[in-house]
Design an enzyme around this catalytic site. Structure first.
Site, PDB file in Angstrom:
ATOM      1  N   LYS A  10      -2.649  -2.234  -2.946  1.00 59.64           N
ATOM      2  CA  LYS A  10      -3.667  -1.368  -2.349  1.00 59.64           C
ATOM      3  C   LYS A  10      -3.303   0.058  -2.727  1.00 59.64           C
ATOM      4  O   LYS A  10      -2.284   0.592  -2.267  1.00 59.64           O
ATOM      5  CB  LYS A  10      -3.710  -1.538  -0.827  1.00 59.64           C
ATOM      6  N   GLU A  16       0.829  -1.213   0.000  1.00 61.48           N
ATOM      7  CA  GLU A  16       0.000   0.000   0.000  1.00 61.48           C
ATOM      8  C   GLU A  16       0.864   1.265   0.000  1.00 61.48           C
ATOM      9  O   GLU A  16       1.322   1.711   1.058  1.00 61.48           O
ATOM     10  CB  GLU A  16      -0.923   0.019   1.230  1.00 61.48           C
TER      11      GLU A  16
HETATM   12  P1  13P Z   1      -9.167   4.220   4.719  1.00 59.08           P
HETATM   13  O1  13P Z   1     -10.074   3.542   3.722  1.00 59.08           O
HETATM   14  O2  13P Z   1      -9.891   4.810   5.888  1.00 59.08           O
HETATM   15  O3  13P Z   1      -8.225   5.178   4.029  1.00 59.08           O
HETATM   16  O4  13P Z   1      -8.256   3.098   5.388  1.00 59.08           O
HETATM   17  C1  13P Z   1      -7.745   2.099   4.617  1.00 59.08           C
HETATM   18  C2  13P Z   1      -6.431   1.676   5.131  1.00 59.08           C
HETATM   19  O5  13P Z   1      -6.216   0.542   5.429  1.00 59.08           O
HETATM   20  C3  13P Z   1      -5.383   2.693   5.229  1.00 59.08           C
HETATM   21  O6  13P Z   1      -4.162   2.068   5.476  1.00 59.08           O
END
Ligand code: 13P
Length: 334
Positions: free
Chosen positions: A219, A177
């Site tokens: 992600k 991510e």
């Molecule tokens: P949000 O969808 O609230 O941005 O959180 C997702 C997430 O896992 C951020 O690391």
């Protein structure tokens, strides 16, 4: 663990019409969310809240898995069933956040790097034993005057790739991510350029560290104007820009891409995902891994009566899962 097993897990995470619920807030982030609605940040309230989310009836209709926090994967339902076991028994894949958060990047004012590589192999072994089959690591890229620097993008990409390689060695699918933050007044073109550079660096680093893309999930953040930008792009522009950026940087062999919600409203996050899937002709499934956009409405309702609103809040979780599941197919009707 064979690559076939990793690939199978990754594909199940992005099965048609399903996405991930992110409930991996650290205890301090949980404190902020609870404070916003007047709930005491006790261990029992955190456990009960995660129980509410995970035991939502028929959640697996639209949810393939959940990302847990270290505390949560060690907790159980009120009946004493460990959450990870409960999930497996109910058709959902347990995931775990394994990074140790962001820290100031020395020499790069205003920028951060994610830490947590030290001792990660042993922690992954333990999490696998506790039932986790995928793991998440979040890197954060800030947009501002003269940032991000190439130094910051490279440092974060390198750490993501080192973590991903360790995950695969230990039998967990890495969910990589790199979040480009919505904070600031930058326009959508700036977000596009930064996201493109970030994803390019990430996939180069994954290649350098011998990470198998067949067993990896991305992600991503959407390509979207900063929160304070006066010129907000409409839904179609966000969808088209995001898909174009992904197509130009993400290899088609990747099993899937899921999005974070990053501060978008519930409706925006669903509308954007839906519009992307309506474009069609995509090389990978595009789905969701929302935290706030899956939880915030339910949390608010629950906070008004922790006992009396438990089931009503679960109905909202189910509704948000359904809306996003439909959006993952391009079939959400608003
Ligand atoms: P949000 O969808 O609230 O941005 O959180 C997702 C997430 O896992 C951020 O690391």
């Amino acid at each position: 663990m064979s690559i076939e097993q990793l690939a199978e897990t990754a594909q199940a995470m992005v099965a048609a019409g399903k996405g991930i619920i992110a409930i991996d807030e650290s205890s301090s982030t949980c404190a902020k969310r609870f404070a916003g609605v007047g709930i005491d940040n006790t261990e029992e309230n955190r456990r009960r809240y995660r129980e509410l989310l995970l035991t939502t009836p028929k959640l697996s209709d639209y949810i393939s898995g959940a990302i847990l926090f270290d505390e949560t994967i060690r907790q159980s339902t009120s009946d004493g069933v460990p959450f990870a076991k409960y999930m497996s028994q109910n058709g959902m894949i347990p995931g775990i956040k394994v990074d140790k958060g962001t820290h100031a990047l020395a020499g790069c004012p205003g920028e951060v790097v994610t830490e947590g590589l030290d001792g990660l192999r042993d922690r992954l072994k333990e999490y696998y034993g506790l039932g986790a089959r995928f793991a998440k690591w979040r890197a954060v890229i800030n947009i501002g005057e003269d940032i991000p620097t190439g130094t910051c993008i490279e440092a974060n990409a390198h750490a993501l790739a080192r973590y991903a390689a360790l995950c695969q060695e230990q039998g967990l699918v890495p969910m990589v991510e790199p979040e480009v933050l919505m904070d600031g007044n930058h326009d959508i073109e700036t977000c596009y350029d930064v996201t493109e550079a970030t994803l390019r660096a990430l996939f180069n680093a994954l290649y350098e560290q011998n990470v198998l893309l067949e067993g990896t999930i991305l992600k991503a953040s959407m390509v979207i104007a900063g929160k304070d930008c006066p010129d907000q792009a409409d839904v179609d522009e966000v969808a088209e820009s995001t898909v174009m950026c992904l197509k130009s940087t993400v290899p088609s062999i990747l099993p899937g891409v899921v999005f974070l919600s990053g501060g978008q409203t519930d409706e925006q996050s669903t509308a954007h995902l839906n519009a992307m899937n309506q474009l069609g002709n995509l090389p990978w499934p595009l789905s969701f891994s929302y935290g706030r956009a899956m939880q915030q409405a339910a949390l608010k309702l629950w906070s008004q009566d922790l006992v009396g609103n438990f089931a009503k809040a679960q109905a909202i979780v189910y509704e948000r899962a359904k809306e996003n599941g439909l959006a993952a197919l391009g079939k959400w009707e608003g």
